[in-house]
Design an enzyme around this catalytic site. Structure first.
Site, PDB file in Angstrom:
ATOM      1  N   ASP A 164      36.636  41.713  30.430  1.00 52.98           N
ATOM      2  CA  ASP A 164      37.165  41.860  31.729  1.00 52.98           C
ATOM      3  C   ASP A 164      36.525  40.964  32.424  1.00 52.98           C
ATOM      4  O   ASP A 164      35.580  40.246  32.253  1.00 52.98           O
ATOM      5  CB  ASP A 164      36.234  43.443  31.975  1.00 52.98           C
ATOM      6  CG  ASP A 164      36.934  43.790  33.442  1.00 52.98           C
ATOM      7  OD1 ASP A 164      37.930  43.678  33.676  1.00 52.98           O
ATOM      8  OD2 ASP A 164      35.884  44.582  34.148  1.00 52.98           O
ATOM      9  N   ILE A 167      33.244  39.966  39.793  1.00 50.86           N
ATOM     10  CA  ILE A 167      32.572  39.200  40.675  1.00 50.86           C
ATOM     11  C   ILE A 167      31.259  39.616  40.943  1.00 50.86           C
ATOM     12  O   ILE A 167      31.352  40.888  41.210  1.00 50.86           O
ATOM     13  CB  ILE A 167      33.451  38.613  41.773  1.00 50.86           C
ATOM     14  CG1 ILE A 167      34.683  37.935  41.498  1.00 50.86           C
ATOM     15  CG2 ILE A 167      32.507  37.678  42.762  1.00 50.86           C
ATOM     16  CD1 ILE A 167      35.500  37.784  42.606  1.00 50.86           C
ATOM     17  N   HIS A 168      30.122  38.927  40.951  1.00 51.87           N
ATOM     18  CA  HIS A 168      28.895  39.495  41.144  1.00 51.87           C
ATOM     19  C   HIS A 168      28.225  38.332  41.727  1.00 51.87           C
ATOM     20  O   HIS A 168      28.395  37.199  41.553  1.00 51.87           O
ATOM     21  CB  HIS A 168      28.032  39.990  39.811  1.00 51.87           C
ATOM     22  CG  HIS A 168      28.843  40.906  39.139  1.00 51.87           C
ATOM     23  ND1 HIS A 168      28.428  42.394  39.118  1.00 51.87           N
ATOM     24  CD2 HIS A 168      29.536  41.117  38.172  1.00 51.87           C
ATOM     25  CE1 HIS A 168      29.244  43.076  38.530  1.00 51.87           C
ATOM     26  NE2 HIS A 168      30.067  42.232  37.679  1.00 51.87           N
ATOM     27  N   ARG A 169      27.083  38.706  42.588  1.00 55.24           N
ATOM     28  CA  ARG A 169      26.381  37.740  43.299  1.00 55.24           C
ATOM     29  C   ARG A 169      25.493  37.237  42.338  1.00 55.24           C
ATOM     30  O   ARG A 169      24.729  38.024  41.568  1.00 55.24           O
ATOM     31  CB  ARG A 169      25.507  38.368  44.553  1.00 55.24           C
ATOM     32  CG  ARG A 169      24.348  39.170  44.402  1.00 55.24           C
ATOM     33  CD  ARG A 169      23.719  39.657  45.755  1.00 55.24           C
ATOM     34  NE  ARG A 169      22.566  40.328  45.609  1.00 55.24           N
ATOM     35  CZ  ARG A 169      22.391  41.592  46.172  1.00 55.24           C
ATOM     36  NH1 ARG A 169      23.295  42.125  46.661  1.00 55.24           N
ATOM     37  NH2 ARG A 169      21.069  42.110  45.931  1.00 55.24           N
ATOM     38  N   GLU A 232      40.988  42.804  34.511  1.00 52.53           N
ATOM     39  CA  GLU A 232      41.747  42.325  35.818  1.00 52.53           C
ATOM     40  C   GLU A 232      42.451  40.829  35.560  1.00 52.53           C
ATOM     41  O   GLU A 232      43.118  40.717  36.542  1.00 52.53           O
ATOM     42  CB  GLU A 232      40.806  42.611  36.816  1.00 52.53           C
ATOM     43  CG  GLU A 232      40.636  43.846  37.490  1.00 52.53           C
ATOM     44  CD  GLU A 232      39.462  44.742  36.499  1.00 52.53           C
ATOM     45  OE1 GLU A 232      39.120  44.083  35.496  1.00 52.53           O
ATOM     46  OE2 GLU A 232      39.133  45.698  36.874  1.00 52.53           O
ATOM     47  N   GLU A 289      25.664  40.611  53.336  1.00 52.70           N
ATOM     48  CA  GLU A 289      26.629  41.366  52.420  1.00 52.70           C
ATOM     49  C   GLU A 289      27.741  41.550  53.390  1.00 52.70           C
ATOM     50  O   GLU A 289      27.776  41.367  54.741  1.00 52.70           O
ATOM     51  CB  GLU A 289      25.837  42.274  51.836  1.00 52.70           C
ATOM     52  CG  GLU A 289      25.124  42.011  50.460  1.00 52.70           C
ATOM     53  CD  GLU A 289      25.978  41.648  49.360  1.00 52.70           C
ATOM     54  OE1 GLU A 289      26.959  41.891  49.453  1.00 52.70           O
ATOM     55  OE2 GLU A 289      25.535  41.664  48.227  1.00 52.70           O
TER      56      GLU A 289
END
Length: 490
Positions: A164, A167-169, A232, A289
């Site tokens: 999979d 997106i992560h910070r 995705e 954010e």
């Protein structure tokens, strides 16, 4: 645009479109200055004013401390630009993504050599240093450190073998370490890391930066639309009608996007979710954010131990500003697709379109364009709102309008609220429901009725005309004109 398959072809296309891309050779400091400049050029979204909405994308060709590297920002910071890059009208983006989720095209693995691995740096090299290799900017002077904001994180479940992308910070913490924020229970790679920890093993991962915009948009889907086990990257394949190409990593047992500008390879260490995000800056903040506020630094980030960095010749770093219109589009268009897909199954034909409004960062506010054709349609608009909350659990507010209202024009939506809405009968509240922890008003400190951080009162604003009164709410009719005759002034 089927001829777009990576960041470079996307930028080349934008250069042919007037007003869609600007470049500068003026030296820019990636530490806050780069984002500070783009705030005025085209950040938009929930960024503090003054900021320009729907401005061009921008490429910085002279980045302080990183000779030869370039940084692109704002590629997706305009809904019109996203539509052009994906080959549809801006009003049809939600339906395009809905159809792409329903008709996935899986990625394929190709053999090298590939663009993403033209240059290879191994962490065992004595001069290996993420701070020097990756021109990651900070958004503000109080950020925890340089952030990778558009890294396509790709990993594989230890049990199922299903992969999979999300997106992560990620914040650069040392010469070979990143912190990665995995919000509990929200994204698939978090579940993979937790399972790897249970098995007492690290989770191999690749982080591809600077890719096809279709991948960046598709990567932002969430459950229930794309449950655990749905890759995705299949969405991007469906949009382009061609599979995304992956390549085997050089240092870990994982794959990466073959035509990315940069790839960071490494392992999320088992049981490492106690990294203090601002351990170097001690500011108390992470980065701004999507709601427009500075996010607090987490004390429960996971540690990503980097094994290698690969990149193209003349590589282009891609980044975004956390609360910008770019985030709105990446989060909001999949939100629209999820809502439309859920409602179309239950109430076919009753919702014409959906817009995840920029003021909610693409997550908090959805506007539904509803269609009532018979008297039994009355009330179905509110059922549609309830379905929207089910389709996207982080949604907080839904505004319902009739099909004669332009949902992408905030003035038109507010006109409907002012002329087709009465607060004592047209507001529906659902208190005590889990929403999103980054909403600063969803806290016990804000109101005693809120039992925990992330609990909200979900609200429906029904600005549709009651069916039995539809004949009394016709908008003033103007003459239809011959647009070809007046093309020079229109």
């Amino acid at each position: 645009m089927t001829d777009i398959n990576d960041l470079r072809s996307a930028l080349a296309y934008l250069r042919t479109q007037p007003g869609q891309l600007i470049e500068t050779d003026v030296e820019v400091d990636p530490a806050a200055e780069l984002s500070g400049v783009y705030r005025h050029v085209g950040a938009g979204g929930t960024v503090a004013r003054p900021t320009h909405v729907d401005g061009p994308a921008m490429v910085f060709n002279n980045v302080k401390g990183h000779p030869g590297a370039r940084v692109a920002i704002g590629v997706l910071a305009s809904r019109e630009r996203v539509a052009r890059l994906l080959g549809c009208r801006k009003e049809g983006l939600g339906r395009l993504l809905m159809e792409s989720v329903a008709g996935p095209v899986p990625p394929v693995v190709v053999d090298g050599p590939v663009p993403a691995q033209e240059v290879v740096h191994l962490a065992t090299d004595p001069d290996f240093d993420l701070f020097k290799l990756v021109p990651a900017p900070t958004n503000t002077p109080v950020d925890a450190g340089p952030y990778i904001t558009l890294g396509m994180c790709y990993a594989t479940h230890p049990d199922t073998g299903i992969s999979d992308v999300t997106i992560h910070r990620m914040c650069i913490q040392s010469k070979d370490e990143l912190s990665i924020f995995l919000q509990p229970g929200s994204r698939h790679i978090g579940a993979m890391a937790e399972r790897a920890t249970e098995l007492g093993q690290p989770l191999p991962i690749s982080v591809s930066i600077g890719v096809d915009p279709a991948i960046e948009i598709g990567a932002c889907f969430e459950p229930p639309t794309t449950p655990l086990g749905y890759d995705e990257l299949c969405v991007a394949g469906a949009i382009r009608k061609s599979p995304v190409e992956l390549v085997r990593c050089v240092s870990v047992n994982e794959r990466a996007i073959a035509n990315a500008e940069y790839v960071i390879e490494g392992e999320i260490l088992s049981g490492s979710n106690h990294v203090v995000e601002d351990q170097n800056s001690h500011t108390g903040f992470a980065m701004p954010e999507f709601p427009g506020y500075n996010g607090p630094a987490s004390h429960e980030c996971w540690l990503l131990k980097v094994k290698a960095v690969t990149h193209r010749h003349d590589s282009i770093m891609q980044t975004c500003i956390g609360p910008s219109e770019e985030h709105v589009n990446m989060a909001g268009i999949p939100t629209e697709a999820s809502i439309l897909g859920m409602i179309e199954k239950a109430l076919p034909g009753k919702v014409v379109n959906c817009y995840a409004h920029r003021s909610g960062g693409g997550k908090y506010l959805a506007i539904l364009q509803c269609k009532k054709t018979v008297h039994t349609d009355e009330g179905k608009q509110r059922q549609a709102a309830l379905l929207a909350f089910s389709a996207f659990p982080e949604l907080k507010h839904v505004i319902l309008v009739d099909e004669d209202v332009d949902i992408f024009d905030t003035d038109d939506v507010l006109w409907a609220m002012n002329t087709r809405f009465q607060g004592d009968r047209d507001i529906v509240t659902i208190p005590g429901v889990r929403c999103h922890p980054l909403d600063p008003s969803s806290s016990p400190a804000y109101a005693p009725s809120i039992s925990d951080v992330g609990i909200s009162c979900k609200t429906i604003w029904d600005c549709t005309v009651p069916f039995h009164l539809k004949d009394h709410f016709h908008r003033a009719p103007f003459m239809d004109i011959d647009q070809d005759k007046w093309a020079s002034v229109l």
